[in-house]
Design a protein around this motif. Structure first.
Motif, PDB file in Angstrom:
ATOM      1  N   ALA A  17      -6.575   7.788  -8.787  1.00 28.06           N
ATOM      2  CA  ALA A  17      -6.889   7.626  -7.367  1.00 28.06           C
ATOM      3  C   ALA A  17      -7.828   6.449  -7.115  1.00 28.06           C
ATOM      4  O   ALA A  17      -7.754   5.805  -6.067  1.00 28.06           O
ATOM      5  CB  ALA A  17      -7.506   8.907  -6.827  1.00 28.06           C
ATOM      6  N   ARG A  50       2.348   8.166 -11.441  1.00 29.29           N
ATOM      7  CA  ARG A  50       1.125   7.372 -11.494  1.00 29.29           C
ATOM      8  C   ARG A  50       1.146   6.332 -12.604  1.00 29.29           C
ATOM      9  O   ARG A  50       0.255   6.263 -13.440  1.00 29.29           O
ATOM     10  CB  ARG A  50      -0.070   8.301 -11.633  1.00 29.29           C
ATOM     11  CG  ARG A  50      -0.185   9.191 -10.422  1.00 29.29           C
ATOM     12  CD  ARG A  50      -1.258  10.201 -10.531  1.00 29.29           C
ATOM     13  NE  ARG A  50      -1.246  11.031  -9.322  1.00 29.29           N
ATOM     14  CZ  ARG A  50      -1.853  12.171  -9.220  1.00 29.29           C
ATOM     15  NH1 ARG A  50      -2.542  12.652 -10.230  1.00 29.29           N
ATOM     16  NH2 ARG A  50      -1.790  12.857  -8.102  1.00 29.29           N
ATOM     17  N   TRP A  59       0.826  -1.206   0.000  1.00 29.07           N
ATOM     18  CA  TRP A  59       0.000   0.000   0.000  1.00 29.07           C
ATOM     19  C   TRP A  59       0.865   1.263   0.000  1.00 29.07           C
ATOM     20  O   TRP A  59       0.576   2.223  -0.710  1.00 29.07           O
ATOM     21  CB  TRP A  59      -0.931  -0.026   1.207  1.00 29.07           C
ATOM     22  CG  TRP A  59      -1.791   1.180   1.333  1.00 29.07           C
ATOM     23  CD1 TRP A  59      -1.624   2.224   2.186  1.00 29.07           C
ATOM     24  CD2 TRP A  59      -2.954   1.476   0.561  1.00 29.07           C
ATOM     25  NE1 TRP A  59      -2.615   3.145   1.998  1.00 29.07           N
ATOM     26  CE2 TRP A  59      -3.451   2.707   1.001  1.00 29.07           C
ATOM     27  CE3 TRP A  59      -3.624   0.817  -0.464  1.00 29.07           C
ATOM     28  CZ2 TRP A  59      -4.577   3.295   0.466  1.00 29.07           C
ATOM     29  CZ3 TRP A  59      -4.752   1.399  -0.995  1.00 29.07           C
ATOM     30  CH2 TRP A  59      -5.215   2.630  -0.537  1.00 29.07           C
ATOM     31  N   ASP A  60       1.927   1.243   0.786  1.00 29.89           N
ATOM     32  CA  ASP A  60       2.783   2.431   0.886  1.00 29.89           C
ATOM     33  C   ASP A  60       3.440   2.777  -0.453  1.00 29.89           C
ATOM     34  O   ASP A  60       3.540   3.957  -0.813  1.00 29.89           O
ATOM     35  CB  ASP A  60       3.857   2.227   1.956  1.00 29.89           C
ATOM     36  CG  ASP A  60       3.262   2.169   3.358  1.00 29.89           C
ATOM     37  OD1 ASP A  60       2.166   2.735   3.560  1.00 29.89           O
ATOM     38  OD2 ASP A  60       3.885   1.552   4.235  1.00 29.89           O
ATOM     39  N   ARG A 109       0.668   4.287  -2.722  1.00 32.58           N
ATOM     40  CA  ARG A 109       0.260   5.606  -2.247  1.00 32.58           C
ATOM     41  C   ARG A 109       1.360   6.636  -2.514  1.00 32.58           C
ATOM     42  O   ARG A 109       1.095   7.749  -2.978  1.00 32.58           O
ATOM     43  CB  ARG A 109      -0.082   5.553  -0.758  1.00 32.58           C
ATOM     44  CG  ARG A 109      -0.787   6.821  -0.283  1.00 32.58           C
ATOM     45  CD  ARG A 109      -1.073   6.821   1.189  1.00 32.58           C
ATOM     46  NE  ARG A 109       0.204   6.909   1.891  1.00 32.58           N
ATOM     47  CZ  ARG A 109       0.586   6.099   2.865  1.00 32.58           C
ATOM     48  NH1 ARG A 109      -0.197   5.146   3.271  1.00 32.58           N
ATOM     49  NH2 ARG A 109       1.757   6.241   3.441  1.00 32.58           N
ATOM     50  N   THR A 110       2.607   6.250  -2.271  1.00 29.96           N
ATOM     51  CA  THR A 110       3.732   7.153  -2.519  1.00 29.96           C
ATOM     52  C   THR A 110       3.839   7.495  -4.001  1.00 29.96           C
ATOM     53  O   THR A 110       4.040   8.657  -4.363  1.00 29.96           O
ATOM     54  CB  THR A 110       5.050   6.516  -2.031  1.00 29.96           C
ATOM     55  OG1 THR A 110       4.925   6.218  -0.645  1.00 29.96           O
ATOM     56  CG2 THR A 110       6.222   7.444  -2.263  1.00 29.96           C
ATOM     57  N   ARG A 111       3.695   6.504  -4.854  1.00 34.95           N
ATOM     58  CA  ARG A 111       3.745   6.766  -6.300  1.00 34.95           C
ATOM     59  C   ARG A 111       2.624   7.712  -6.714  1.00 34.95           C
ATOM     60  O   ARG A 111       2.824   8.600  -7.532  1.00 34.95           O
ATOM     61  CB  ARG A 111       3.669   5.465  -7.098  1.00 34.95           C
ATOM     62  CG  ARG A 111       4.943   4.648  -7.013  1.00 34.95           C
ATOM     63  CD  ARG A 111       4.886   3.443  -7.914  1.00 34.95           C
ATOM     64  NE  ARG A 111       5.094   3.766  -9.309  1.00 34.95           N
ATOM     65  CZ  ARG A 111       6.279   3.897  -9.888  1.00 34.95           C
ATOM     66  NH1 ARG A 111       7.373   3.744  -9.181  1.00 34.95           N
ATOM     67  NH2 ARG A 111       6.377   4.171 -11.168  1.00 34.95           N
ATOM     68  N   TYR A 112       1.437   7.523  -6.138  1.00 27.36           N
ATOM     69  CA  TYR A 112       0.316   8.398  -6.496  1.00 27.36           C
ATOM     70  C   TYR A 112       0.563   9.832  -6.011  1.00 27.36           C
ATOM     71  O   TYR A 112       0.358  10.785  -6.757  1.00 27.36           O
ATOM     72  CB  TYR A 112      -0.997   7.856  -5.913  1.00 27.36           C
ATOM     73  CG  TYR A 112      -2.170   8.718  -6.276  1.00 27.36           C
ATOM     74  CD1 TYR A 112      -2.728   8.650  -7.541  1.00 27.36           C
ATOM     75  CD2 TYR A 112      -2.697   9.627  -5.363  1.00 27.36           C
ATOM     76  CE1 TYR A 112      -3.788   9.462  -7.892  1.00 27.36           C
ATOM     77  CE2 TYR A 112      -3.752  10.444  -5.705  1.00 27.36           C
ATOM     78  CZ  TYR A 112      -4.300  10.356  -6.972  1.00 27.36           C
ATOM     79  OH  TYR A 112      -5.340  11.172  -7.318  1.00 27.36           O
ATOM     80  N   GLU A 113       1.020   9.955  -4.770  1.00 25.40           N
ATOM     81  CA  GLU A 113       1.224  11.284  -4.194  1.00 25.40           C
ATOM     82  C   GLU A 113       2.375  12.044  -4.851  1.00 25.40           C
ATOM     83  O   GLU A 113       2.357  13.270  -4.905  1.00 25.40           O
ATOM     84  CB  GLU A 113       1.465  11.167  -2.687  1.00 25.40           C
ATOM     85  CG  GLU A 113       0.214  10.766  -1.926  1.00 25.40           C
ATOM     86  CD  GLU A 113       0.476  10.464  -0.469  1.00 25.40           C
ATOM     87  OE1 GLU A 113       1.657  10.440  -0.039  1.00 25.40           O
ATOM     88  OE2 GLU A 113      -0.510  10.226   0.251  1.00 25.40           O
ATOM     89  N   THR A 114       3.374  11.337  -5.349  1.00 27.69           N
ATOM     90  CA  THR A 114       4.503  12.001  -6.011  1.00 27.69           C
ATOM     91  C   THR A 114       4.297  12.115  -7.521  1.00 27.69           C
ATOM     92  O   THR A 114       5.238  12.421  -8.251  1.00 27.69           O
ATOM     93  CB  THR A 114       5.819  11.252  -5.725  1.00 27.69           C
ATOM     94  OG1 THR A 114       5.700   9.910  -6.200  1.00 27.69           O
ATOM     95  CG2 THR A 114       6.159  11.277  -4.251  1.00 27.69           C
ATOM     96  N   ARG A 115       3.072  11.846  -7.954  1.00 26.77           N
ATOM     97  CA  ARG A 115       2.669  11.966  -9.363  1.00 26.77           C
ATOM     98  C   ARG A 115       3.416  11.013 -10.299  1.00 26.77           C
ATOM     99  O   ARG A 115       3.554  11.262 -11.479  1.00 26.77           O
ATOM    100  CB  ARG A 115       2.789  13.403  -9.851  1.00 26.77           C
ATOM    101  CG  ARG A 115       1.858  14.342  -9.130  1.00 26.77           C
ATOM    102  CD  ARG A 115       1.891  15.710  -9.772  1.00 26.77           C
ATOM    103  NE  ARG A 115       0.936  16.593  -9.156  1.00 26.77           N
ATOM    104  CZ  ARG A 115      -0.320  16.757  -9.566  1.00 26.77           C
ATOM    105  NH1 ARG A 115      -0.771  16.085 -10.583  1.00 26.77           N
ATOM    106  NH2 ARG A 115      -1.113  17.601  -8.948  1.00 26.77           N
TER     107      ARG A 115
END
Length: 142
Positions: A132, A121, A109-110, A113-119
């Protein structure tokens, strides 16, 4: 010129009748008929392939036991392989517990989530873009 028997002809009467009724039907549709003696040859093939794969796994395991000398060594190796299978391929530390619904690759999960938050994607394995709503928690029970 005698009477030609049905055994001498390449087509039996049932085949001719069947071909008259089914001339426009696809072969795959014909195999779905519920006649008791008609079965899908692909289904038998997959069953045989599964049996062959199972026998190969058993053979490989027996070879491992023979080469390793003790069953404990083989069991430890299998446990290591299973842990490796459950470990996130991105960070190689945490357990897989999230799935990308676009490509169905599994990561922790981490990492997702990190890949999504740092764009960043994109899937780390196949580079499929995700948003998302494209990654979800995965719950593996023991």
């Amino acid at each position: 010129m005698g009477k030609v028997s049905e055994e001498d002809t390449p087509w039996s009467s049932s085949m001719v009748v069947t071909s008259m009724f089914c001339k426009d039907a696809a072969i795959s549709e014909l195999w779905s008929l519920d006649a008791p003696q008609i079965t899908d040859p692909g289904e038998k093939k997959t069953q045989k392939e599964e049996e062959i794969a199972q026998l190969r796994r058993k053979t490989e395991r027996m070879k491992k036991i023979e080469l390793a000398g003790t069953l404990d060594e083989v069991m430890m190796e299998e446990i290591r392989e299973y842990k490796e299978t459950l470990t996130c391929p991105s960070c190689k530390v945490k357990r897989k517990d999230a799935v990308l619904t676009k490509c169905f690759h599994v990561f922790c999960w981490d990492c997702l989530r990190t890949r999504y938050e740092t764009r960043q994607r994109k899937c780390p394995k196949c580079n499929a873009a995700f948003g998302a709503n494209d990654y979800h928690r995965l719950y593996l029970s023991t």
